[in-house]
Design a protein around this motif. Structure first.
Motif, PDB file in Angstrom:
ATOM      1  N   PHE A  45       1.205  -0.958   0.074  1.00 22.07           N
ATOM      2  CA  PHE A  45       0.209  -0.146  -0.176  1.00 22.07           C
ATOM      3  C   PHE A  45       0.944   1.204  -0.084  1.00 22.07           C
ATOM      4  O   PHE A  45       2.093   1.465   1.017  1.00 22.07           O
ATOM      5  N   ARG A  46       0.361   2.259  -0.908  1.00 22.02           N
ATOM      6  CA  ARG A  46       1.249   3.192  -1.441  1.00 22.02           C
ATOM      7  C   ARG A  46       0.646   4.498  -0.519  1.00 22.02           C
ATOM      8  O   ARG A  46      -0.737   5.236  -0.756  1.00 22.02           O
ATOM      9  N   LEU A  47       0.949   5.111   0.745  1.00 23.52           N
ATOM     10  CA  LEU A  47       0.923   5.834   2.024  1.00 23.52           C
ATOM     11  C   LEU A  47       1.304   7.169   1.605  1.00 23.52           C
ATOM     12  O   LEU A  47       2.461   7.940   0.777  1.00 23.52           O
ATOM     13  N   HIS A  48       0.044   8.311   0.607  1.00 25.15           N
ATOM     14  CA  HIS A  48       0.382   9.067   0.619  1.00 25.15           C
ATOM     15  C   HIS A  48      -0.743  10.089   1.634  1.00 25.15           C
ATOM     16  O   HIS A  48      -1.954  10.681   0.903  1.00 25.15           O
ATOM     17  N   PRO A  49      -0.282  10.444   2.656  1.00 25.47           N
ATOM     18  CA  PRO A  49      -1.499  10.956   3.353  1.00 25.47           C
ATOM     19  C   PRO A  49      -1.929  12.238   3.562  1.00 25.47           C
ATOM     20  O   PRO A  49      -0.959  13.085   2.499  1.00 25.47           O
ATOM     21  N   ASN A  50      -2.782  12.689   3.091  1.00 27.03           N
ATOM     22  CA  ASN A  50      -3.889  14.136   3.600  1.00 27.03           C
ATOM     23  C   ASN A  50      -3.983  14.631   4.749  1.00 27.03           C
ATOM     24  O   ASN A  50      -5.074  14.618   5.116  1.00 27.03           O
ATOM     25  N   ALA A  51      -3.494  15.820   5.127  1.00 33.07           N
ATOM     26  CA  ALA A  51      -3.152  15.928   6.129  1.00 33.07           C
ATOM     27  C   ALA A  51      -3.786  16.914   6.300  1.00 33.07           C
ATOM     28  O   ALA A  51      -4.371  18.024   7.347  1.00 33.07           O
ATOM     29  N   ASP A  52      -4.296  17.714   5.193  1.00 33.04           N
ATOM     30  CA  ASP A  52      -5.335  18.466   5.531  1.00 33.04           C
ATOM     31  C   ASP A  52      -6.805  18.340   5.759  1.00 33.04           C
ATOM     32  O   ASP A  52      -7.891  19.263   6.343  1.00 33.04           O
ATOM     33  N   MET A  53      -7.175  17.451   5.696  1.00 39.45           N
ATOM     34  CA  MET A  53      -8.849  16.759   6.106  1.00 39.45           C
ATOM     35  C   MET A  53      -8.183  16.448   7.892  1.00 39.45           C
ATOM     36  O   MET A  53      -9.354  16.338   8.991  1.00 39.45           O
ATOM     37  N   MET A  54      -7.381  15.721   8.258  1.00 34.50           N
ATOM     38  CA  MET A  54      -7.364  16.033   9.450  1.00 34.50           C
ATOM     39  C   MET A  54      -7.229  17.448  10.263  1.00 34.50           C
ATOM     40  O   MET A  54      -6.253  18.284  10.238  1.00 34.50           O
ATOM     41  N   VAL A  55      -8.115  17.347  11.581  1.00 32.12           N
ATOM     42  CA  VAL A  55      -7.456  18.546  12.901  1.00 32.12           C
ATOM     43  C   VAL A  55      -6.511  17.683  13.737  1.00 32.12           C
ATOM     44  O   VAL A  55      -7.835  16.642  13.998  1.00 32.12           O
ATOM     45  N   THR A  56      -5.182  18.751  14.140  1.00 30.06           N
ATOM     46  CA  THR A  56      -4.579  18.291  15.003  1.00 30.06           C
ATOM     47  C   THR A  56      -5.196  19.073  16.242  1.00 30.06           C
ATOM     48  O   THR A  56      -6.145  19.799  16.786  1.00 30.06           O
ATOM     49  N   THR A  57      -4.870  17.840  17.633  1.00 32.27           N
ATOM     50  CA  THR A  57      -5.216  18.314  19.253  1.00 32.27           C
ATOM     51  C   THR A  57      -4.950  19.949  19.172  1.00 32.27           C
ATOM     52  O   THR A  57      -5.426  20.913  19.757  1.00 32.27           O
ATOM     53  N   ALA A  58      -3.509  20.241  18.845  1.00 29.77           N
ATOM     54  CA  ALA A  58      -3.118  21.519  18.740  1.00 29.77           C
ATOM     55  C   ALA A  58      -3.901  22.166  17.456  1.00 29.77           C
ATOM     56  O   ALA A  58      -4.206  23.491  18.838  1.00 29.77           O
ATOM     57  N   GLU A  59      -4.220  21.813  16.719  1.00 31.60           N
ATOM     58  CA  GLU A  59      -5.455  22.919  15.955  1.00 31.60           C
ATOM     59  C   GLU A  59      -6.145  22.948  16.555  1.00 31.60           C
ATOM     60  O   GLU A  59      -7.172  24.669  16.383  1.00 31.60           O
ATOM     61  N   MET A  60      -6.896  22.139  17.520  1.00 33.47           N
ATOM     62  CA  MET A  60      -7.755  22.292  17.667  1.00 33.47           C
ATOM     63  C   MET A  60      -7.976  23.420  18.749  1.00 33.47           C
ATOM     64  O   MET A  60      -8.969  24.260  19.702  1.00 33.47           O
ATOM     65  N   LEU A  61      -7.398  22.763  19.566  1.00 35.42           N
ATOM     66  CA  LEU A  61      -6.668  23.767  20.701  1.00 35.42           C
ATOM     67  C   LEU A  61      -6.903  25.305  20.778  1.00 35.42           C
ATOM     68  O   LEU A  61      -6.989  26.483  21.172  1.00 35.42           O
ATOM     69  N   GLN A  62      -5.832  25.694  19.234  1.00 34.91           N
ATOM     70  CA  GLN A  62      -5.507  26.672  19.366  1.00 34.91           C
ATOM     71  C   GLN A  62      -7.090  27.774  18.474  1.00 34.91           C
ATOM     72  O   GLN A  62      -6.956  28.675  18.518  1.00 34.91           O
TER      73      GLN A  62
END
Length: 284
Positions: free
Chosen positions: A141-158
C-alpha cells in the motif's frame, strides 16, 4: 476518473458484473456478520471502526498510517483501486462506513465510494449475497497522507477562541448535554462535557433516519439544516464526536452539500483524557 462519493446498490451490481480487478469492496461490519452473509467479492476490515487513535499529534497519526498501511497491504490493496465501503445501515454503526471512507481518503486513496443505504439497501434491492471469502494476494500500500483532512489536537486548541472556526459537536444528545462521556458507557471517559465554544448538530439530522433505509438528505436539505446552526458554504468547520466516526458521517454529508470541513479524528475520546485540555463541563 470522477468517482462519486455515494454509490447505489444497482451501480455496484454493474461494477461486480464487470469483474474488474481494480474494484475492491470493503465490509466494515463485525466478522460474525460478515461470515453469515456479505456482498459477493467483498472483504472484511473491521479495524476501520474499532481503531482508536492514540493521539492527534504526529506520533499518533504516524502510528495510524503505519497500522492501516500494513492491513491494506495484507489484503492486496495498493491505493490505486476503486474502493467501495459499506456497513449495515448508515446510522446503525455510528457511521462506520463513512469512517472507513474518511480514513482511506486521508491515507491517500483517491477513488473511494460509500454504498448508499448500506447492506440493508443491498438486501432490499434483492441483490445476491454470499458467505464465500475471496482470496487476495498481498501487495504494497502506497501511503500519501492528506493532512488537510485532519484536525490535530494543537489546531483544535488554537481554534477554541477563534470565532471564524466553527467547532461542530455531532455527538448524541446525552453526550452533548454532559450526561454521558461516550456512546458506550456513561463513564467510559474520565470527563463529560464539550470542547469550549462548540455548537451542536446531532449527526442523525443530516440523514432521513426515521426511514427503513436511512440515507443522507439532499444537498439542499443539508445546507438548510446547517444554516440553522450558522454553517454556510463559506464556513470553516472542525467536526468532532467520540472517535471520529459520527464526525466522518457528518463530514461526508457536508461534502455532498458543498461545505468543506475537517475531522478532529481523536475527538472526545482523546480530548477528555488529556486533563491539560479545557472542557465545558456544565450540564446543559
Amino acid at each position: 476518473m470522477n468517482t462519486k462519493l455515494l454509490i447505489s446498490p444497482q451501480s455496484l451490481t454493474f461494477l461486480l458484473a464487470q469483474k474488474s480487478s481494480n474494484t475492491v469492496i470493503i465490509d466494515t461490519r463485525t466478522l460474525e456478520e460478515y461470515a453469515i452473509s456479505h456482498i459477493p467479492q467483498s472483504i472484511n476490515i473491521r479495524a476501520f471502526f474499532t481503531y482508536l487513535l492514540d493521539s492527534s499529534y504526529p506520533a499518533g497519526l504516524n502510528k495510524l498510517q503505519e497500522y492501516f498501511a500494513q492491513i491494506l497491504s495484507g489484503v492486496g490493496i495498493s491505493g490505486a483501486e476503486w474502493l467501495i465501503v459499506y456497513e449495515d445501515t448508515l446510522n446503525k454503526g455510528y457511521g462506520q462506513s463513512c469512517r472507513a471512507a474518511f480514513l482511506l481518503k486521508y491515507l491517500g486513496c483517491t477513488q473511494v465510494s460509500i454504498l448508499d443505504g448500506g447492506y440493508r439497501a443491498w438486501l432490499k434491492a434483492g441483490l445476491p449475497t454470499t458467505n464465500e471469502v475471496p482470496l487476495r494476494e498481498s501487495s504494497i500500500f502506497r501511503l500519501h497522507p492528506n493532512a488537510d483532512m485532519m484536525v490535530t489536537t494543537a489546531e483544535m486548541l488554537q481554534a477554541i477562541d477563534n470565532r471564524a472556526i466553527i467547532k461542530l459537536d455531532v455527538r448524541d444528545s446525552e453526550e452533548w448535554l454532559g450526561l454521558s462521556s461516550s456512546p458506550y458507557a456513561v463513564d467510559f471517559c474520565p470527563r463529560k462535557g464539550r470542547i469550549p465554544n462548540s455548537i451542536w448538530l446531532e449527526w442523525h439530522r443530516l440523514m432521513n433516519s426515521e426511514s427503513q433505509i436511512p440515507m443522507f438528505r439532499s444537498p439542499d436539505e443539508i445546507r438548510e439544516i446547517c444554516q440553522s446552526v450558522g454553517i454556510t458554504l463559506e464556513s470553516v468547520v472542525y467536526i468532532y464526536c467520540f472517535k471520529g466516526s459520527r464526525a466522518a458521517n457528518t463530514f461526508i454529508a457536508l461534502e455532498e452539500a458543498g461545505i468543506s470541513a475537517r475531522n478532529y479524528f481523536g475527538s472526545w475520546n482523546e480530548w477528555s483524557r488529556d486533563f491539560s485540555l479545557p472542557i465545558d463541563s456544565r450540564v446543559m
